[in-house]
Design a protein around this motif. Structure first.
Motif, PDB file in Angstrom:
ATOM      1  N   PRO A  68       0.835  -1.204   0.000  1.00 29.24           N
ATOM      2  CA  PRO A  68       0.000   0.000   0.000  1.00 29.24           C
ATOM      3  C   PRO A  68       0.870   1.255   0.000  1.00 29.24           C
ATOM      4  O   PRO A  68       1.992   1.259   0.517  1.00 29.24           O
ATOM      5  N   ARG A  69       0.356   2.316  -0.555  1.00 26.50           N
ATOM      6  CA  ARG A  69       1.151   3.532  -0.796  1.00 26.50           C
ATOM      7  C   ARG A  69       1.809   4.079   0.462  1.00 26.50           C
ATOM      8  O   ARG A  69       2.955   4.540   0.427  1.00 26.50           O
ATOM      9  N   ARG A  70       1.143   4.000   1.587  1.00 25.00           N
ATOM     10  CA  ARG A  70       1.693   4.614   2.807  1.00 25.00           C
ATOM     11  C   ARG A  70       2.953   3.900   3.298  1.00 25.00           C
ATOM     12  O   ARG A  70       3.728   4.457   4.073  1.00 25.00           O
ATOM     13  N   TRP A  71       3.170   2.657   2.851  1.00 23.98           N
ATOM     14  CA  TRP A  71       4.361   1.923   3.266  1.00 23.98           C
ATOM     15  C   TRP A  71       5.523   2.095   2.307  1.00 23.98           C
ATOM     16  O   TRP A  71       6.679   1.805   2.664  1.00 23.98           O
ATOM     17  N   ARG A  72       5.271   2.548   1.103  1.00 26.51           N
ATOM     18  CA  ARG A  72       6.345   2.613   0.103  1.00 26.51           C
ATOM     19  C   ARG A  72       7.444   3.597   0.487  1.00 26.51           C
ATOM     20  O   ARG A  72       8.628   3.275   0.415  1.00 26.51           O
ATOM     21  N   ALA A  73       7.046   4.806   0.867  1.00 25.12           N
ATOM     22  CA  ALA A  73       8.041   5.823   1.208  1.00 25.12           C
ATOM     23  C   ALA A  73       8.813   5.465   2.465  1.00 25.12           C
ATOM     24  O   ALA A  73       9.942   5.916   2.672  1.00 25.12           O
ATOM     25  N   ALA A  74       8.221   4.607   3.313  1.00 24.63           N
ATOM     26  CA  ALA A  74       8.845   4.266   4.588  1.00 24.63           C
ATOM     27  C   ALA A  74       9.843   3.121   4.475  1.00 24.63           C
ATOM     28  O   ALA A  74      10.658   2.919   5.373  1.00 24.63           O
ATOM     29  N   LEU A  75       9.804   2.367   3.374  1.00 26.98           N
ATOM     30  CA  LEU A  75      10.568   1.128   3.295  1.00 26.98           C
ATOM     31  C   LEU A  75      12.074   1.375   3.112  1.00 26.98           C
ATOM     32  O   LEU A  75      12.482   2.172   2.275  1.00 26.98           O
ATOM     33  N   ALA A  76      12.878   0.650   3.890  1.00 25.48           N
ATOM     34  CA  ALA A  76      14.338   0.703   3.777  1.00 25.48           C
ATOM     35  C   ALA A  76      14.848  -0.730   3.695  1.00 25.48           C
ATOM     36  O   ALA A  76      14.869  -1.444   4.704  1.00 25.48           O
ATOM     37  N   PRO A  77      15.248  -1.191   2.511  1.00 24.65           N
ATOM     38  CA  PRO A  77      15.693  -2.584   2.366  1.00 24.65           C
ATOM     39  C   PRO A  77      17.151  -2.797   2.773  1.00 24.65           C
ATOM     40  O   PRO A  77      18.025  -1.981   2.475  1.00 24.65           O
ATOM     41  N   ALA A  78      17.398  -3.915   3.462  1.00 25.10           N
ATOM     42  CA  ALA A  78      18.771  -4.339   3.737  1.00 25.10           C
ATOM     43  C   ALA A  78      19.336  -4.994   2.479  1.00 25.10           C
ATOM     44  O   ALA A  78      18.637  -5.743   1.797  1.00 25.10           O
ATOM     45  N   MET A  79      20.601  -4.724   2.167  1.00 27.22           N
ATOM     46  CA  MET A  79      21.190  -5.176   0.908  1.00 27.22           C
ATOM     47  C   MET A  79      22.487  -5.935   1.174  1.00 27.22           C
ATOM     48  O   MET A  79      23.230  -5.615   2.107  1.00 27.22           O
ATOM     49  N   SER A  80      22.766  -6.911   0.331  1.00 24.75           N
ATOM     50  CA  SER A  80      24.024  -7.647   0.414  1.00 24.75           C
ATOM     51  C   SER A  80      25.099  -6.913  -0.383  1.00 24.75           C
ATOM     52  O   SER A  80      24.849  -6.448  -1.497  1.00 24.75           O
ATOM     53  N   PRO A  81      26.314  -6.813   0.146  1.00 22.73           N
ATOM     54  CA  PRO A  81      27.393  -6.155  -0.610  1.00 22.73           C
ATOM     55  C   PRO A  81      27.781  -6.923  -1.867  1.00 22.73           C
ATOM     56  O   PRO A  81      28.440  -6.362  -2.755  1.00 22.73           O
ATOM     57  N   ASP A  82      27.372  -8.184  -1.969  1.00 22.64           N
ATOM     58  CA  ASP A  82      27.710  -8.994  -3.147  1.00 22.64           C
ATOM     59  C   ASP A  82      27.117  -8.429  -4.435  1.00 22.64           C
ATOM     60  O   ASP A  82      27.588  -8.748  -5.531  1.00 22.64           O
ATOM     61  N   HIS A  83      26.060  -7.620  -4.310  1.00 26.56           N
ATOM     62  CA  HIS A  83      25.369  -7.107  -5.491  1.00 26.56           C
ATOM     63  C   HIS A  83      26.034  -5.867  -6.082  1.00 26.56           C
ATOM     64  O   HIS A  83      25.610  -5.392  -7.135  1.00 26.56           O
ATOM     65  N   PHE A  84      27.058  -5.330  -5.420  1.00 28.53           N
ATOM     66  CA  PHE A  84      27.597  -4.036  -5.831  1.00 28.53           C
ATOM     67  C   PHE A  84      29.103  -4.118  -6.066  1.00 28.53           C
ATOM     68  O   PHE A  84      29.884  -4.162  -5.118  1.00 28.53           O
ATOM     69  N   ALA A  85      29.488  -4.127  -7.335  1.00 29.79           N
ATOM     70  CA  ALA A  85      30.904  -4.184  -7.674  1.00 29.79           C
ATOM     71  C   ALA A  85      31.577  -2.826  -7.507  1.00 29.79           C
ATOM     72  O   ALA A  85      32.776  -2.742  -7.242  1.00 29.79           O
ATOM     73  N   LYS A  86      30.815  -1.752  -7.666  1.00 28.06           N
ATOM     74  CA  LYS A  86      31.354  -0.388  -7.602  1.00 28.06           C
ATOM     75  C   LYS A  86      30.604   0.420  -6.543  1.00 28.06           C
ATOM     76  O   LYS A  86      29.417   0.205  -6.306  1.00 28.06           O
ATOM     77  N   LEU A  87      31.310   1.390  -5.954  1.00 27.11           N
ATOM     78  CA  LEU A  87      30.699   2.229  -4.929  1.00 27.11           C
ATOM     79  C   LEU A  87      29.542   3.040  -5.494  1.00 27.11           C
ATOM     80  O   LEU A  87      28.534   3.243  -4.822  1.00 27.11           O
ATOM     81  N   TRP A  88      29.640   3.495  -6.746  1.00 23.39           N
ATOM     82  CA  TRP A  88      28.568   4.304  -7.324  1.00 23.39           C
ATOM     83  C   TRP A  88      27.281   3.490  -7.459  1.00 23.39           C
ATOM     84  O   TRP A  88      26.182   4.040  -7.322  1.00 23.39           O
ATOM     85  N   GLN A  89      27.407   2.167  -7.700  1.00 24.97           N
ATOM     86  CA  GLN A  89      26.217   1.323  -7.777  1.00 24.97           C
ATOM     87  C   GLN A  89      25.524   1.240  -6.420  1.00 24.97           C
ATOM     88  O   GLN A  89      24.293   1.306  -6.326  1.00 24.97           O
TER      89      GLN A  89
END
Length: 210
Positions: A68-89
């Motif tokens: 629902p729309r009210r949850w979208r702006a609030a969401l903060a996903p945890a991410m694995s560093p494996d997905h990012f080869a470069k700092l800009w990504q």
């Protein structure tokens, strides 16, 4: 140490423009999202911890679209560093999704917990993929207890989310996405019981998504 700038007013405004004008139209080109169980969030107030199976590079955009729309702006996903080869990504993902790194290392987990605490105090909801990596075969694999520890430390209700169909559209080994339909099922909020260990709660959480 996670930076604070992704929570700045400028970053929030950019996300508010990027998602409806660019992200969601692009997502619709590839994926038709069907949502079930949104009514389970109707009585939920305040920060929460969303937990989902990890099927594809598109998991976070699809979950955003399903919520629902009210949850979208609030969401903060945890991410694995494996997905990012470069700092800009990594920084681009921080900007577009308000994401933060969660590394399966004892010291790094403590740092992530502190950052998650800041997010919760600011009214954000956390999204965690407790498998710790993208599924290699489409099946749901064993959950790590980090999400349960986070729920316990931050005193958060946990909302299980099951994603179906997205692995077939864009699995980890595929260069670019295909097209198809995806079902996102939002489960009933769960809370840790008195005396329940993180390991026991993790097993209960995993069962709710299976």
């Amino acid at each position: 140490i996670e930076p604070d700038w992704p929570r700045s007013r400028v970053a929030q405004v950019l996300r508010a423009v990027f998602r409806p004008l660019i992200l969601f139209p692009l997502l619709r080109w590839y994926v038709k999202v069907e949502t079930r169980g949104a009514e389970n969030l109707a009585e939920l107030r305040g920060p929460a911890l969303f937990v989902a199976n990890h099927t594809s590079f598109m998991d976070v955009p699809v979950i955003l679209r399903a919520l629902p729309r009210r949850w979208r702006a609030a969401l903060a996903p945890a991410m694995s560093p494996d997905h990012f080869a470069k700092l800009w990504q990594l920084n681009l993902t921080r900007l577009c999704f308000n994401g933060f790194l969660l590394v399966p290392d004892a010291g790094a987990v403590q740092s992530a917990l502190r950052h998650a605490g800041k997010l919760v105090e600011a009214g954000h909801a956390i999204l965690v993929f407790p498998e710790g990596r993208l599924t290699p075969d489409g099946a749901i694999h064993t959950f790590r207890p980090g999400a349960a520890v986070m729920a316990e430390r931050l005193n958060l209700p946990v909302i299980p989310i099951r994603i179906e169909g997205l692995y077939e559209i864009w699995p980890e080994h595929q260069y670019k996405p295909g097209k198809g339909s995806v079902r996102v099922t939002i489960g009933t909020p769960l809370t840790m019981q008195t005396g329940e260990s993180p390991v026991a709660f993790t097993a209960r959480l995993e069962e709710s998504i299976h």
